[in-house]
Design a protein around this motif. Sequence first.
Motif, PDB file in Angstrom:
ATOM      1  N   MET A 188      -5.594  15.506   0.653  1.00 32.31           N
ATOM      2  CA  MET A 188      -5.201  14.518  -0.351  1.00 32.31           C
ATOM      3  C   MET A 188      -6.250  14.423  -1.460  1.00 32.31           C
ATOM      4  O   MET A 188      -5.921  14.419  -2.644  1.00 32.31           O
ATOM      5  CB  MET A 188      -5.034  13.147   0.298  1.00 32.31           C
ATOM      6  N   PHE A 206      -9.445   5.826  -3.263  1.00 29.73           N
ATOM      7  CA  PHE A 206      -9.153   6.615  -2.069  1.00 29.73           C
ATOM      8  C   PHE A 206      -9.182   5.744  -0.819  1.00 29.73           C
ATOM      9  O   PHE A 206      -8.332   5.866   0.053  1.00 29.73           O
ATOM     10  CB  PHE A 206     -10.147   7.771  -1.913  1.00 29.73           C
ATOM     11  N   VAL A 215       0.636   6.492   2.439  1.00 34.99           N
ATOM     12  CA  VAL A 215       0.015   7.805   2.560  1.00 34.99           C
ATOM     13  C   VAL A 215       0.015   8.275   4.012  1.00 34.99           C
ATOM     14  O   VAL A 215      -0.047   9.469   4.290  1.00 34.99           O
ATOM     15  CB  VAL A 215      -1.421   7.776   2.004  1.00 34.99           C
ATOM     16  N   GLN A 216       0.093   7.313   4.906  1.00 29.54           N
ATOM     17  CA  GLN A 216       0.087   7.671   6.323  1.00 29.54           C
ATOM     18  C   GLN A 216       1.192   8.668   6.658  1.00 29.54           C
ATOM     19  O   GLN A 216       1.011   9.571   7.472  1.00 29.54           O
ATOM     20  CB  GLN A 216       0.237   6.418   7.194  1.00 29.54           C
ATOM     21  N   PHE A 276       0.028  12.003   5.699  1.00 25.95           N
ATOM     22  CA  PHE A 276      -0.954  12.458   6.689  1.00 25.95           C
ATOM     23  C   PHE A 276      -0.260  13.012   7.935  1.00 25.95           C
ATOM     24  O   PHE A 276      -0.612  14.086   8.431  1.00 25.95           O
ATOM     25  CB  PHE A 276      -1.874  11.301   7.090  1.00 25.95           C
ATOM     26  N   LEU A 314      -8.670   2.569  -0.606  1.00 24.63           N
ATOM     27  CA  LEU A 314      -7.517   1.661  -0.596  1.00 24.63           C
ATOM     28  C   LEU A 314      -6.224   2.415  -0.290  1.00 24.63           C
ATOM     29  O   LEU A 314      -5.490   2.072   0.637  1.00 24.63           O
ATOM     30  CB  LEU A 314      -7.394   0.968  -1.957  1.00 24.63           C
ATOM     31  N   VAL A 315      -5.979   3.446  -1.088  1.00 21.61           N
ATOM     32  CA  VAL A 315      -4.713   4.177  -0.972  1.00 21.61           C
ATOM     33  C   VAL A 315      -4.599   4.904   0.362  1.00 21.61           C
ATOM     34  O   VAL A 315      -3.536   4.941   0.970  1.00 21.61           O
ATOM     35  CB  VAL A 315      -4.562   5.183  -2.131  1.00 21.61           C
ATOM     36  N   GLY A 316      -5.707   5.481   0.798  1.00 25.21           N
ATOM     37  CA  GLY A 316      -5.665   6.280   2.013  1.00 25.21           C
ATOM     38  C   GLY A 316      -5.954   5.480   3.271  1.00 25.21           C
ATOM     39  O   GLY A 316      -5.894   6.016   4.373  1.00 25.21           O
ATOM     40  N   LYS A 348       0.836  -1.194   0.000  1.00 26.44           N
ATOM     41  CA  LYS A 348       0.000   0.000   0.000  1.00 26.44           C
ATOM     42  C   LYS A 348       0.880   1.257   0.000  1.00 26.44           C
ATOM     43  O   LYS A 348       1.853   1.312   0.725  1.00 26.44           O
ATOM     44  CB  LYS A 348      -0.878  -0.024   1.259  1.00 26.44           C
ATOM     45  N   PRO A 349       0.531   2.236  -0.816  1.00 21.96           N
ATOM     46  CA  PRO A 349       1.314   3.472  -0.778  1.00 21.96           C
ATOM     47  C   PRO A 349       1.254   4.082   0.609  1.00 21.96           C
ATOM     48  O   PRO A 349       0.189   4.178   1.202  1.00 21.96           O
ATOM     49  CB  PRO A 349       0.584   4.373  -1.783  1.00 21.96           C
TER      50      PRO A 349
END
Lengths: 205, 205
Positions: free
Chosen positions: A156, B173, A131-132, A135, B175-177, A128-129
């Motif tokens: 985002m 969103f 993104v955390q 954030f 999934l990625v987030g 998973k990218p």
Amino acid sequence: MAKKIKIDQSTEERILDAARKVFISKGMSGARMQDIADEAGINKALLHYYFRSKEKLFETIFKEIMQQVLPVMSAIIESDKPLFEKIRLFCNEYIENIKKAPFIPIFILSEVNKQPEAFVKRMWGNKKPPVQLFFQQVEKEIKRGIIKPIHPAQLMMNLLSMCIFPFAARPMFQLVGGINAKLFDELIEQRKKHIPEFIIASIKK
Amino acid sequence: MAKKIKIDQSTEERILDAARKVFISKGMSGARMQDIADEAGINKALLHYYFRSKEKLFETIFKEIMQQVLPVMSAIIESDKPLFEKIRLFCNEYIENIKKAPFIPIFILSEVNKQPEAFVKRMWGNKKPPVQLFFQQVEKEIKRGIIKPIHPAQLMMNLLSMCIFPFAARPMFQLVGGINAKLFDELIEQRKKHIPEFIIASIKK
DNA sequence: GTCTATATTCCGATAGAC
DNA sequence: GTCTATCGGAATATAGAC
């Protein structure tokens, strides 16, 4: 010569190029094996020789595309650059990227929507990218008083929406806004700078 | 009883409801006449009795949807309200509207992309939404020094992108987030106020 | 108007020659 | 590896009884 002849390409490569093109423009269910064979300049039977079925061929293309797209999205976001610079960099790189293959977004979105379960399966194994991290960076900048309070997920969404959507909705925008192709391309080009300015102007304290 | 029985609906209405549902979730090429017949609780042959062909049935649905969507987009924009109020109103109404039929955006985008020529034909005769009025209003507010200089088309793209795209990209969103369904719905709800605030904070002088 | 049965077309897949 | 020919199933569409 303008047209790429690709005479030295292997058959498999020709098939993949053709399949990519046809699947992207017509989607999985709209694409015909015959279309792909024609586009590749070969026979239908050969498609089945190289890839067992239409489904398998599609999987190959879809995975290839997703594995190309997701890392690009995260590569910049997970870097350790300052937030504003990260946003500028992302818009520039990402728009430049989509410009090369403007039909990818709508292709991904519609296929994912049609078979959400299959999508999860296909993406399985992909990390998973992160993104955390992005954030957390946003939260930190809020606490430091650099930017106004905002839910990182909203930021985002705003960022990605403004970068990607115009490509997906191009015909609509041109119709509704009365914008011709040339002007639209110019507007897209400007968005590489416009979007980060727009965002930063909004969140900067 | 939770399930709507609609026993008093005319057959034609039942077909249209069923077709709308199936076409929207699977697209033109992915939809089967059998699916639609099943959904409507009638026989396949009846579909052809009421609408000559699958193509005709799809046209009916597509036109119906487009003629519902385009006016909503312009109704608020062409009012004579002040710019900021217009933006607030638009986000609120528009998001509320898409929430009722969240799969419409992706349906329209993908179908338009698959057959751009057919799209122009199908939309022929529709009056173009008067976005020009909105553009002029933006220009005026810039000259009056109310907002910073911005290309009206960029503002329009930003506005529409942020309102619509999250619905189209929902699975991505999430999934990625790493966002679950409940949180996502909350975020969408917040966007009705968030987007206008975000935009106005950016363009206000 | 609505159904069953059937015709017709299309398309993915395979067999088999070269 | 590549082709032609064809199969078999699925999907659209029609015929015809009720």
